[in-house]
Design a protein around this motif. Structure first.
Motif, mmCIF file in Angstrom:
data_model
loop_
_atom_site.group_PDB
_atom_site.id
_atom_site.type_symbol
_atom_site.label_atom_id
_atom_site.label_comp_id
_atom_site.label_asym_id
_atom_site.label_seq_id
_atom_site.Cartn_x
_atom_site.Cartn_y
_atom_site.Cartn_z
ATOM 1 N N ALA A 1 0.947 -1.068 -0.017
ATOM 2 C CA ALA A 1 -0.129 -0.163 0.046
ATOM 3 C C ALA A 1 0.861 1.194 0.131
ATOM 4 O O ALA A 1 0.608 2.285 -1.002
ATOM 5 C CB ALA A 1 -0.887 0.136 1.312
ATOM 6 N N HIS A 2 2.038 1.194 0.808
ATOM 7 C CA HIS A 2 2.799 2.373 0.869
ATOM 8 C C HIS A 2 3.411 2.501 -0.308
ATOM 9 O O HIS A 2 3.609 3.740 -1.168
ATOM 10 C CB HIS A 2 3.752 2.142 1.890
ATOM 11 N N VAL B 1 -2.919 6.768 -7.059
ATOM 12 C CA VAL B 1 -3.886 5.762 -6.810
ATOM 13 C C VAL B 1 -4.672 6.393 -5.582
ATOM 14 O O VAL B 1 -3.950 6.747 -4.649
ATOM 15 C CB VAL B 1 -3.545 4.234 -6.442
ATOM 16 N N LYS B 2 -6.004 6.115 -5.259
ATOM 17 C CA LYS B 2 -6.412 6.888 -4.090
ATOM 18 C C LYS B 2 -6.506 5.862 -2.767
ATOM 19 O O LYS B 2 -6.475 4.541 -3.144
ATOM 20 C CB LYS B 2 -8.078 6.952 -4.628
ATOM 21 N N PRO B 3 -6.442 6.157 -1.724
ATOM 22 C CA PRO B 3 -6.244 5.488 -0.606
ATOM 23 C C PRO B 3 -7.605 4.082 -0.567
ATOM 24 O O PRO B 3 -7.328 3.088 -0.185
ATOM 25 C CB PRO B 3 -6.373 6.172 0.672
ATOM 26 N N MET B 4 -8.600 4.618 -0.937
ATOM 27 C CA MET B 4 -9.776 3.830 -0.884
ATOM 28 C C MET B 4 -9.635 2.421 -2.032
ATOM 29 O O MET B 4 -9.891 1.334 -1.593
ATOM 30 C CB MET B 4 -11.029 4.313 -1.328
ATOM 31 N N ASP B 5 -8.960 2.905 -3.135
ATOM 32 C CA ASP B 5 -8.768 2.008 -3.904
ATOM 33 C C ASP B 5 -7.625 1.106 -3.729
ATOM 34 O O ASP B 5 -7.407 -0.173 -3.711
ATOM 35 C CB ASP B 5 -8.271 2.634 -5.584
ATOM 36 N N VAL B 6 -6.506 1.522 -2.901
ATOM 37 C CA VAL B 6 -5.206 0.740 -2.501
ATOM 38 C C VAL B 6 -5.762 -0.158 -1.475
ATOM 39 O O VAL B 6 -5.533 -1.307 -1.513
ATOM 40 C CB VAL B 6 -4.270 1.812 -1.928
ATOM 41 N N CYS B 7 -6.628 0.470 -0.489
ATOM 42 C CA CYS B 7 -7.055 -0.361 0.496
ATOM 43 C C CYS B 7 -7.757 -1.684 0.324
ATOM 44 O O CYS B 7 -7.386 -2.831 0.754
ATOM 45 C CB CYS B 7 -8.249 0.552 1.401
ATOM 46 N N TYR B 8 -8.648 -1.768 -0.811
ATOM 47 C CA TYR B 8 -9.150 -2.857 -1.261
ATOM 48 C C TYR B 8 -8.440 -3.865 -2.200
ATOM 49 O O TYR B 8 -8.309 -5.113 -1.916
ATOM 50 C CB TYR B 8 -10.518 -2.721 -1.818
ATOM 51 N N GLY C 1 -5.846 -5.932 0.071
ATOM 52 C CA GLY C 1 -6.337 -7.111 1.087
ATOM 53 C C GLY C 1 -7.097 -6.586 2.323
ATOM 54 O O GLY C 1 -7.283 -7.402 3.044
ATOM 55 N N PHE C 2 -7.354 -5.073 2.376
ATOM 56 C CA PHE C 2 -7.836 -4.822 3.788
ATOM 57 C C PHE C 2 -9.337 -4.988 3.175
ATOM 58 O O PHE C 2 -9.958 -4.792 2.060
ATOM 59 C CB PHE C 2 -7.440 -3.476 3.968
ATOM 60 N N GLU C 3 -10.331 -5.098 4.666
ATOM 61 C CA GLU C 3 -11.779 -5.151 4.135
ATOM 62 C C GLU C 3 -12.469 -3.806 4.216
ATOM 63 O O GLU C 3 -13.185 -3.530 3.865
ATOM 64 C CB GLU C 3 -12.350 -5.984 5.564
ATOM 65 N N ASN C 4 -11.673 -2.657 5.063
ATOM 66 C CA ASN C 4 -12.520 -1.578 5.117
ATOM 67 C C ASN C 4 -11.526 -0.320 5.244
ATOM 68 O O ASN C 4 -10.492 -0.550 5.800
ATOM 69 C CB ASN C 4 -13.594 -1.367 6.171
ATOM 70 N N LEU C 5 -11.819 0.789 4.662
ATOM 71 C CA LEU C 5 -11.027 1.967 4.856
ATOM 72 C C LEU C 5 -10.409 2.412 6.134
ATOM 73 O O LEU C 5 -9.377 2.799 6.442
ATOM 74 C CB LEU C 5 -11.439 3.103 4.235
ATOM 75 N N SER C 6 -11.361 2.438 6.985
ATOM 76 C CA SER C 6 -11.053 2.657 8.441
ATOM 77 C C SER C 6 -9.992 1.896 9.188
ATOM 78 O O SER C 6 -8.851 2.372 9.764
ATOM 79 C CB SER C 6 -12.123 2.724 9.526
ATOM 80 N N HIS C 7 -9.927 0.396 8.977
ATOM 81 C CA HIS C 7 -9.033 -0.403 9.401
ATOM 82 C C HIS C 7 -7.571 -0.234 8.857
ATOM 83 O O HIS C 7 -6.633 -0.152 9.493
ATOM 84 C CB HIS C 7 -9.682 -1.819 9.267
ATOM 85 N N GLY D 1 3.335 5.983 11.054
ATOM 86 C CA GLY D 1 3.474 7.305 11.809
ATOM 87 C C GLY D 1 2.450 8.477 11.010
ATOM 88 O O GLY D 1 2.534 9.489 11.699
ATOM 89 N N TYR D 2 1.979 8.364 9.926
ATOM 90 C CA TYR D 2 1.165 9.214 9.142
ATOM 91 C C TYR D 2 0.027 8.531 8.466
ATOM 92 O O TYR D 2 0.177 7.286 8.228
ATOM 93 C CB TYR D 2 2.052 10.293 8.208
ATOM 94 N N ALA D 3 -1.064 9.206 8.079
ATOM 95 C CA ALA D 3 -2.334 8.490 7.389
ATOM 96 C C ALA D 3 -1.803 8.402 5.753
ATOM 97 O O ALA D 3 -1.000 9.146 5.247
ATOM 98 C CB ALA D 3 -3.572 9.482 7.617
ATOM 99 N N PRO D 4 -2.375 7.524 5.196
ATOM 100 C CA PRO D 4 -2.390 7.283 3.884
ATOM 101 C C PRO D 4 -2.580 8.579 3.011
ATOM 102 O O PRO D 4 -1.873 8.814 2.131
ATOM 103 C CB PRO D 4 -3.519 6.304 3.446
ATOM 104 N N THR D 5 -3.565 9.371 3.407
ATOM 105 C CA THR D 5 -3.883 10.621 2.595
ATOM 106 C C THR D 5 -2.462 11.685 2.827
ATOM 107 O O THR D 5 -2.367 12.425 1.835
ATOM 108 C CB THR D 5 -5.068 11.312 3.268
ATOM 109 N N ALA D 6 -1.689 11.551 3.731
ATOM 110 C CA ALA D 6 -0.712 12.301 3.711
ATOM 111 C C ALA D 6 0.248 12.062 2.602
ATOM 112 O O ALA D 6 0.939 13.015 2.096
ATOM 113 C CB ALA D 6 0.404 11.983 5.054
#
Length: 270
Positions: free
Chosen positions: A225-226, A234-241, A244-250, A260-265
């Motif tokens: 993902a990093h 690529v958007k964080p939501m697209d990367v998330c799924y 292999g992650f099930e939801n964006l918050s997790h 140490g920082y959020a995907p949006t950073a």
């Protein structure tokens, strides 16, 4: 999510939903022949990503690992006709013809675009979904046999796929996991696909990777993902799924805990 699956037999269904998207990780027990009526599907595999749209017809071989993300499109729901080509039915089919088993090729999704014969076969099922009476099993059997026959006439090498009834044998665990870690499968399924019981899978995994499967999978997915967020648009939501992650918050929580920082950073930085 507004989802409907209408079966005329256990092996033939009309699938329809109209929410924003629907995601699933798959390793189907049986081959699946799919015809798109409307919508769009993104299929993510280790060797790349493919997009299928209205009119496309494709075959997903059994035990094929993939992440499938389905979307409604152009104001229409995601709608498909799905035909299961079960091992039992294929064995009966091949018992009745002269067939020499060939070495099974590397499984891959097979696209037939909008082939007129396959389209005619699958489109002819649509009126049966509107019937109130039960769909006659003999007609269902004829339709599936017709589809198999058409597939064999289109692709002369498909017998090596449809006529291969072997179960997964014990394979190199390191190579398999390094290639397929982005698929969010139960540990039992990873074990089955590598020719191991769950207990043996966990034991071999610990011996090779010196950690538990879940910790290793999370680490690998976050690293992928990093890379995608920092190197690709690529958007964080697209990367998330797709990793292999099930939801964006997790995903966001795990990503921030790891780096140490959020995907949006990374998006903002790029």
């Amino acid at each position: 999510m507004e989802y409907q699956a209408q079966y005329i037999t256990p092996d033939i269904k009309l699938s329809c939903y109209d929410d924003k998207f629907f995601k699933s990780e798959i390793a189907f027990e049986h081959h699946m022949l799919i015809w798109f009526i409307s919508g769009e599907t993104k299929i993510v595999q280790p060797d790349g990503t493919r997009i299928f749209r209205a009119g496309d017809i494709f075959l997903i071989p059994r035990n094929q690992l993939a992440t499938i993300i389905n979307y409604p499109k152009d104001g229409l729901p995601h709608k498909t006709v799905v035909m299961h080509l079960t091992t039992e039915r294929l064995k009966r089919f091949y018992d009745n013809i002269h067939f020499k088993p060939a070495a099974a090729p590397q499984p891959r999704i097979m696209s037939f675009e909008e082939h007129p014969l396959l389209k005619s076969c699958l489109a002819s099922l649509i009126p049966y979904f509107e019937m109130k009476d039960p769909f006659p099993e003999d007609i269902a059997s004829l339709k599936i046999t017709e589809a198999i026959t058409i597939l064999r006439s289109i692709d002369k090498k498909i017998d090596a796929v449809l006529g291969n009834f072997e179960e997964p044998g014990k394979i190199d665990l390191l190579g398999f996991m390094e290639k397929n870690y982005m698929f969010n499968m139960p540990m039992e399924k990873f074990g089955y696909l590598t020719g191991r019981s769950l207990t043996t899978f966990k034991r071999d995994f610990k011996k090779i990777f010196q950690t538990t499967p879940q910790k290793w999978l999370t680490q690998k997915r976050l690293e992928l993902a990093h890379f995608q967020l920092s190197q690709k648009k690529v958007k964080p939501m697209d990367v998330c799924y797709e990793v292999g992650f099930e939801n964006l918050s997790h995903f966001s929580f795990a990503f921030k805990k790891q780096f140490g920082y959020a995907p949006t950073a990374l998006q903002e930085q790029r």
